[in-house]
Write an enzyme that holds these catalytic residues in place. Structure first.
Site, PDB file in Angstrom:
ATOM      1  CG  HIS A 306      36.691  50.603  49.653  1.00 41.63           C
ATOM      2  ND1 HIS A 306      37.366  49.561  49.088  1.00 41.63           N
ATOM      3  CD2 HIS A 306      36.895  51.683  48.866  1.00 41.63           C
ATOM      4  CE1 HIS A 306      37.962  49.995  47.989  1.00 41.63           C
ATOM      5  NE2 HIS A 306      37.700  51.278  47.828  1.00 41.63           N
ATOM      6  CG  ASP A 363      35.481  59.858  47.151  1.00 39.94           C
ATOM      7  OD1 ASP A 363      36.385  60.687  46.949  1.00 39.94           O
ATOM      8  OD2 ASP A 363      35.167  58.967  46.355  1.00 39.94           O
TER       9      ASP A 363
HETATM   10  N1  ACO Z   1      25.843  52.845  54.617  1.00 35.75           N
HETATM   11  C1  ACO Z   1      25.042  51.890  55.184  1.00 35.75           C
HETATM   12  N2  ACO Z   1      25.176  50.566  54.937  1.00 35.75           N
HETATM   13  C2  ACO Z   1      26.132  50.190  54.081  1.00 35.75           C
HETATM   14  C3  ACO Z   1      27.002  51.105  53.448  1.00 35.75           C
HETATM   15  C4  ACO Z   1      26.829  52.491  53.742  1.00 35.75           C
HETATM   16  N3  ACO Z   1      27.608  53.410  53.178  1.00 35.75           N
HETATM   17  N4  ACO Z   1      27.859  50.460  52.645  1.00 35.75           N
HETATM   18  C5  ACO Z   1      27.549  49.150  52.750  1.00 35.75           C
HETATM   19  N5  ACO Z   1      26.514  48.987  53.626  1.00 35.75           N
HETATM   20  C6  ACO Z   1      25.953  47.707  54.053  1.00 35.75           C
HETATM   21  C7  ACO Z   1      25.020  47.123  53.005  1.00 35.75           C
HETATM   22  O1  ACO Z   1      23.697  47.530  53.194  1.00 35.75           O
HETATM   23  C8  ACO Z   1      25.218  45.634  53.240  1.00 35.75           C
HETATM   24  O2  ACO Z   1      24.505  45.302  54.403  1.00 35.75           O
HETATM   25  P1  ACO Z   1      23.882  43.793  54.592  1.00 35.75           P
HETATM   26  O3  ACO Z   1      25.035  42.836  54.447  1.00 35.75           O
HETATM   27  O4  ACO Z   1      23.329  43.845  55.984  1.00 35.75           O
HETATM   28  O5  ACO Z   1      22.846  43.632  53.524  1.00 35.75           O
HETATM   29  C9  ACO Z   1      26.707  45.516  53.580  1.00 35.75           C
HETATM   30  O6  ACO Z   1      27.050  46.799  54.172  1.00 35.75           O
HETATM   31  C10 ACO Z   1      27.612  45.239  52.402  1.00 35.75           C
HETATM   32  O7  ACO Z   1      27.321  46.203  51.397  1.00 35.75           O
HETATM   33  P2  ACO Z   1      27.538  45.920  49.856  1.00 35.75           P
HETATM   34  O8  ACO Z   1      26.792  46.946  49.064  1.00 35.75           O
HETATM   35  O9  ACO Z   1      27.269  44.487  49.550  1.00 35.75           O
HETATM   36  O10 ACO Z   1      29.104  46.150  49.750  1.00 35.75           O
HETATM   37  P3  ACO Z   1      29.907  46.367  48.420  1.00 35.75           P
HETATM   38  O11 ACO Z   1      31.279  45.920  48.687  1.00 35.75           O
HETATM   39  O12 ACO Z   1      29.183  45.752  47.263  1.00 35.75           O
HETATM   40  O13 ACO Z   1      29.844  47.957  48.186  1.00 35.75           O
HETATM   41  C11 ACO Z   1      30.301  50.267  48.392  1.00 35.75           C
HETATM   42  C12 ACO Z   1      30.834  48.834  48.544  1.00 35.75           C
HETATM   43  C13 ACO Z   1      29.638  50.438  47.017  1.00 35.75           C
HETATM   44  C14 ACO Z   1      31.455  51.245  48.453  1.00 35.75           C
HETATM   45  C15 ACO Z   1      29.274  50.536  49.526  1.00 35.75           C
HETATM   46  O14 ACO Z   1      29.916  50.451  50.780  1.00 35.75           O
HETATM   47  C16 ACO Z   1      28.588  51.900  49.371  1.00 35.75           C
HETATM   48  O15 ACO Z   1      27.562  51.978  48.681  1.00 35.75           O
HETATM   49  N6  ACO Z   1      29.123  52.970  50.020  1.00 35.75           N
HETATM   50  C17 ACO Z   1      28.575  54.290  49.862  1.00 35.75           C
HETATM   51  C18 ACO Z   1      29.058  54.902  48.561  1.00 35.75           C
HETATM   52  C19 ACO Z   1      30.522  55.288  48.619  1.00 35.75           C
HETATM   53  O16 ACO Z   1      30.995  55.936  49.545  1.00 35.75           O
HETATM   54  N7  ACO Z   1      31.247  54.925  47.531  1.00 35.75           N
HETATM   55  C20 ACO Z   1      32.658  55.270  47.382  1.00 35.75           C
HETATM   56  C21 ACO Z   1      33.529  54.051  47.487  1.00 35.75           C
HETATM   57  S1  ACO Z   1      35.224  54.529  47.411  1.00 35.75           S
HETATM   58  C22 ACO Z   1      35.480  54.829  45.790  1.00 35.75           C
HETATM   59  O17 ACO Z   1      34.932  54.272  44.898  1.00 35.75           O
HETATM   60  C23 ACO Z   1      36.429  55.842  45.477  1.00 35.75           C
END
Ligand code: ACO
Length: 428
Positions: A306, A363
């Site tokens: 998140h 979620d």
């Molecule tokens: N699985 C594996 N790695 C992940 C995940 C994941 N679910 N989420 C983030 N990471 C990693 C990224 O690869 C990145 O790694 P790095 O720093 O080594 O390159 C780091 O964690 C940061 O990720 P970002 O994408 O920069 O984080 P951001 O804050 O932009 O994104 C998000 C947050 C979109 C929720 C992300 O965690 C994600 O894609 N999660 C999966 C989708 C999801 O569950 N979305 C629902 C969110 S809750 C909602 O909206 C109701």
């Protein structure tokens, strides 16, 4: 320099920038004058460190896992309140008294019907259209039906639009679903409460009354409370950005629905269930975790991570506990729950997920509950949209009530071609 200022030093300038203090949370550096004073813009892709507005609706402390609606902890609201009361709270800022609640409930109940012509609009879709596409287009179309509530400067019209949106969203959502499976659209029944009414519109057939286990309505009501608002998330920010142009409430909320649809946001609940089904068995969990850590794979654990929570999402904790309870009470034995539990366990003790502070989000478990309630997977994000409508419209109203509103218009770092001469097509 006042202690409420910070100093920014560039090679050519030193500017004093005021700090803006909220009632909770970190202070913010007001950079509005930075370009004028220094000739620089600020760069913050994804708005990871930028407050876009002042708001008194919802507070999150992502490090501590705190979520407050109008100051009330989400745990207390989940335990003691119900969705419509929470919607009132988000809109009005205070919990309602008995008469206020009755008035609000009555208003919502008497605006649940959708215009008959909207059915023609729905009929224009192909039968297998995604219900989010139908919802988004139908909500945008409401601005063509309700010309009387489009004066965004009139508080009474803003309120009426809020009531209409909260009231009609379940009716339109259920109609979109029934259209997709070829069932006749069910009219809303005023003798039922909000969530029960929605479940009847979804599942009741004309030939026999619907026997609903009350556990289903209770569970859905709780999920609606947990999804009702989440401060400046992507869809709410979209509603505000569109709203900042003076667009009407239906167009603004339709834009929020579109933003919610993406799998990085509300579409994650649908994506989680598809992912769990693909993993299929608890014995495949380790492979899935390894794939999620491999950046080359392009695969992420859906329902994990998140932008704001770097600790347990407090909503996920509530939903996790509720998931067991609901499945038990409904007598559902879903093998995907075992996959989810194993996946959570494996990720929570994995160094990658620990060091990246990736925890289950709201979620991760919600889809399993929707599935137990027999809500089809394509409708999961629609469920989220019904609940989030309360938050979207509360933010839209707040933005119009708060003085000093301006059109949202970010800047950019241009990385394209430098000025060049046009070349005629036969000379390229
Ligand atoms: N699985 C594996 N790695 C992940 C995940 C994941 N679910 N989420 C983030 N990471 C990693 C990224 O690869 C990145 O790694 P790095 O720093 O080594 O390159 C780091 O964690 C940061 O990720 P970002 O994408 O920069 O984080 P951001 O804050 O932009 O994104 C998000 C947050 C979109 C929720 C992300 O965690 C994600 O894609 N999660 C999966 C989708 C999801 O569950 N979305 C629902 C969110 S809750 C909602 O909206 C109701």
């Amino acid at each position: 320099m006042s202690s409420n200022n910070v100093t920014l030093t560039t090679p050519d300038h030193s500017v004093s920038l005021p700090l803006v203090e909220g009632s909770l949370g970190p202070s913010c550096v007001d950079i509005a004058s930075i370009y004028r004073e220094t000739g620089h813009f600020t760069f913050d892709p994804g708005f990871a460190a930028t407050a876009s507005c002042k708001s008194a609706i919802t507070f999150i402390d992502g490090e501590k896992g705190v979520l407050l609606y109008r100051g009330y902890p989400i745990e207390q609201l989940a335990e003691q309140s119900r969705f419509l009361e929470v919607a009132y709270l988000l809109l009005e800022g205070e919990l309602p008294g008995t008469a206020e609640m009755a008035g609000f409930e009555d208003a919502v109940t008497h605006h649940t019907m959708m215009h008959e012509s909207l059915k023609n609009f729905l009929r224009g879709f192909h039968y297998d259209a995604h219900p989010m596409a139908m919802l988004c287009a139908s909500i945008a179309s409401l601005s063509a039906f309700y010309h009387d509530t489009l004066d965004i400067n009139d508080p009474a019209q803003r309120k009426l639009a809020a009531i209409r949106l909260i009231a009609k969203m379940p009716t339109i959502a259920a109609a979109a679903y029934r259209y997709s499976i070829g069932w006749p659209i069910r009219y809303p029944r005023n003798n039922l409460e909000y969530v029960d009414r929605f479940l009847h519109m979804m599942f009741e057939v004309p030939s026999e009354p619907l026997e609903m286990n009350p556990v289903a309505a209770k569970a859905l009501d709780l999920l609606f409370i947990l999804h009702a608002d989440h401060e400046q998330n992507a869809s709410t920010s979209t509603v505000r950005l569109v709203g900042s142009t003076g667009a009407n409430p239906y167009a603004s909320v339709a834009a929020g629905i579109a933003a919610l649809w993406g799998p990085a946001h509300g579409g994650a609940n649908e994506a989680v269930l598809k992912m769990l089904a693909e993993i299929g068995d608890a014995k495949n969990v380790d492979k899935a975790v390894a794939r999620a850590k491999d950046k080359e794979s392009g695969f992420r654990l859906m329902g994990f991570g998140h932008r704001v929570y770097k600790n347990f999402d407090p909503r996920a904790k509530i939903i996790r506990a509720m998931c067991h309870d609901v499945l038990d009470k409904l007598g559902v034995n879903d093998p995907l729950l075992e996959v989810a539990l194993k996946l959570e366990e494996a990720a929570l003790k994995d160094d990658y997920f620990i060091s990246h502070k990736l925890y289950p989000n709201v979620d991760f478990y919600s889809g399993l509950i929707y599935k137990a309630l027999k809500i089809p997977t394509e409708m999961f994000t629609v469920m989220f949209a019904i609940a989030r409508t309360a938050g979207w419209i509360a933010h839209w109203i707040e933005q119009h009530e708060m003085p000093g509103g301006r059109i949202g218009r970010p800047r950019q770092v241009y990385v394209g071609a430098e000025p060049r001469e046009y070349v005629a097509i036969d000379k390229r």
